[in-house]
Design an enzyme around this catalytic site. Sequence first.
Site: not given
Length: 377
Positions: A101-102, A146, A195, A254
Amino acid sequence: MPRETILTAESSEAPSIDLGHQVVGHPVEDHQVGGAQPEARSLTPADPSPVDDLALRPRRLRDIVGQRDVCERVQIAVEAAARRREPLGHVLLDGPPGLGKTTFATCIPRELDVSLQIASGAALAAPKDLLPYLTNAEEGSVLFIDEIHRLPKAVEEFMYPAMEDFRVDITLGEGVNARTVNLKLRPMTIIGATTRSGLLSAPLRDRFPVREHLDFYSIAELTRIVTINAKKLGLPIVEEAAQRIATASRGTPRIANNRLRWVRDYAQSRADGEATISVTDDALAMLGVDQRGLDPQDRKYMETILRVFHGGPAGVEAIAHTMNLAVDTLTDEVEPFLLRSELVVRTPRGRKLTPKAYEHLGQSPPDEPSAPGPRLF
């Protein structure tokens, strides 16, 4: 109080690597352990460093591996906004952590060639905390928030006119002497990442014309990511080892990057610096990660259900107390991957192991009780 812009429109582009007919930014040249230490610099997407987390992020939408449907839809929206010379519509990205997402939020302003500001929903406790970001935003720039689901209700309602009409109403004074000042804002784009999209209110969700959900990655996509990032980190790796890391990464880039960094450390410390299959297996074994991506806590969870509760069903609170862990640790950290991998199921009576779990633990599943026959009387 002014806020420093994270990414400016004048940010220089990094050189590219042509890896398998795919362009990837930020190559690593002559990076060796024990060499000269790099000069300390601020961590910004416009100023990457090979040893920073941001160095493993793609810089353009075309560089993103996986999420191709999302990339294509976002690319269409970006190109259309650029041709109309209008700000991009507000974007909401949701999905489990670690899926990019980032990364999307930092690639979009580069595609638009505009500046970027980054804020956290938890840090915006009052409207006055959000106001500097809005007033300092440049024409067509991007504000990335965020964990936007953690915005307080007052801040969320303060954003409504800013998102729709690009204005904010500020109240000066108190009581009968109070007056309202209407402050015009420069048109901008807000990108929200969450999330837990279910915690967003319907009025806030509806103000995002572009909504995208990020899903887990396939083994082939993760293998590609591991191969690209291994070259960025200066780690020679064979394809089978990259696939082994991808298989143990729970479908999350990640986690794949974290596993890759550990394999690099192990290879440079205990081997000749190359990630072969044997070196990768030894590194993952020392970490306690098996080929399904389960860590020691995951296996302990399944073993507790098998040993103490005879395979289940068992309540999550009973399992947590037996393992001496908090219930939130099991429900938020351990169970999601086990449920997605079909190793554990939730029943009305509690958690229960599946035949796949018995096979993974090297045990035989119990025989299912046969249904009772018809009764005459």
